[in-house]
Design an enzyme around this catalytic site. Sequence first.
Site, PDB file in Angstrom:
ATOM      1  N   HIS A 204       6.634  15.963 110.918  1.00 52.48           N
ATOM      2  CA  HIS A 204       7.178  15.726 112.261  1.00 52.48           C
ATOM      3  C   HIS A 204       6.548  14.457 112.820  1.00 52.48           C
ATOM      4  CE1 HIS A 204       9.015  19.782 112.626  1.00 52.48           C
ATOM      5  NE2 HIS A 204       8.046  20.121 111.803  1.00 52.48           N
TER       6      HIS A 204
ATOM      7  N   ASP B  18      15.024  22.687 111.905  1.00 53.25           N
ATOM      8  CA  ASP B  18      13.608  23.080 111.881  1.00 53.25           C
ATOM      9  C   ASP B  18      12.975  23.166 113.267  1.00 53.25           C
ATOM     10  OD1 ASP B  18      11.168  23.832 110.726  1.00 53.25           O
ATOM     11  OD2 ASP B  18      10.427  21.793 110.938  1.00 53.25           O
TER      12      ASP B  18
ATOM     13  N   ASP C  67       4.096  20.219 106.657  1.00 54.42           N
ATOM     14  CA  ASP C  67       4.573  20.585 108.003  1.00 54.42           C
ATOM     15  C   ASP C  67       3.653  19.961 109.055  1.00 54.42           C
ATOM     16  OD1 ASP C  67       6.114  21.594 110.044  1.00 54.42           O
ATOM     17  OD2 ASP C  67       5.696  23.700 109.659  1.00 54.42           O
TER      18      ASP C  67
END
Length: 427
Positions: free
Chosen positions: A63, A153, A306
């Site tokens: 991210h 997501d 992640d």
Amino acid sequence: MAKELLIKNGRIIDPANGIDQVCDLLISDGVIAQIGKIDKKVDNVIDAKDKLVTPGLIDIHVHFREPGDEEEETIASGSAAAVAGGFTSVVCMPNTNPAIDNETSVEYVHRMARQARKTFVYVMGAITKNREGVELAEMGLMNQAGAVGFTDDGAGVQNAAMMLRACKYASMFDVVLSQHCQDDSLAKNGAMNSGYNSTILGLPGIDPLAEEMMLWRDIQLVKKTSVRYHAQHISTTGSIDIIKEAKKQGLNVTCEVTPHHLLLTDDACSEYDTNYKVNPPLRTQKDVDALRKAIKEGVIDALASDHAPHLQSEKELEFLNAPFGIASLECALGLYAKALIETGVIDWPELISLMTKGPAKVIGIDKGSLGIGKQADVTIIDTNAEYSVDPEKFISKSRNCPYAGWILKARPVCTIVGGEIRYSVGN
Ligand SMILES: [Zn+2]
Ligand SMILES: [Zn+2]
């Protein structure tokens, strides 16, 4: 004259080509030119004695928070953190603000990444507009703009009919559909794993079933559509059983595991430290053991960080209200080694495979190998570095990392992207 770079005496591990030997590697004009004993005189030489020389590492789940939350991370800061973590390719998630749900946004990320000139940045577009689960996003146009997959997501696609349509649509483009498996009717507003610890702490729990129900449902949809399906960050014993069964049936199903689900349990939440608040939540030792076993058995296709940067001020909220996520891009490699190598679960060639060949296959990119003529993405790794994790020194803009003070051994010392050294220790 060709621009050449010679890496000498490293242990070259290239799972895609079945190579594991101590020798030299020559890069010429940005591509892999030769592997073997090389005595050529070259201006740029790197001594990789006692180091691993591997295909550039790939992280298919990060991210970078741009657009919208640039104070947490930008494509530039995330890209710099990525090469410091040994990653030559990463895949950005679309849960930015606004969401990456159209081709202009996909192009924007690509453009920012090119300007940053650090790592290759790929994009997954949103499955539904603004990730709201109501209307399909323009997957075709995003695919044309270079999106390597689709996911909402941060949330799962709740409506089965919507997900079925997405599966049909994605299969037309032969592009992977990734799911953050979480049935919201079961997860409710949970803040951690549902179980003994959540009861003691008085926090609402997220039942493992929330993940497993959606995963099981999706597998039924995959059977109907032949879509390439990828389960993101699986965290429970039950999910492994479902994936195993789907693979046994020959379905086109892959999955990934994060470092935190391989190293931490919900016991870590006992002090209400929000650095341990992640989604899916930290589970139990039984789940950690099952994930490690699944890796040993080859059930897991890729390791993915992640990497989820957040502001300290947000993470300082009480546990119930703090955002989910851990910033781990820069220490992910060392964490995987701690979880999997130091415990004897797998050896280096298998670990490198799960960080190169495996993830490249999931998203269908021509990366993750040291094949002759391939673009020269190479990571050099010191496996005996012994260093303490210090989030204050992260290149990432965020510090929400529960591994401060952990002693790790494996560390990237040089990251080469397209033949250029984009990161090296000491520089
Ligand atoms: Zn997720
Ligand atoms: Zn995520």
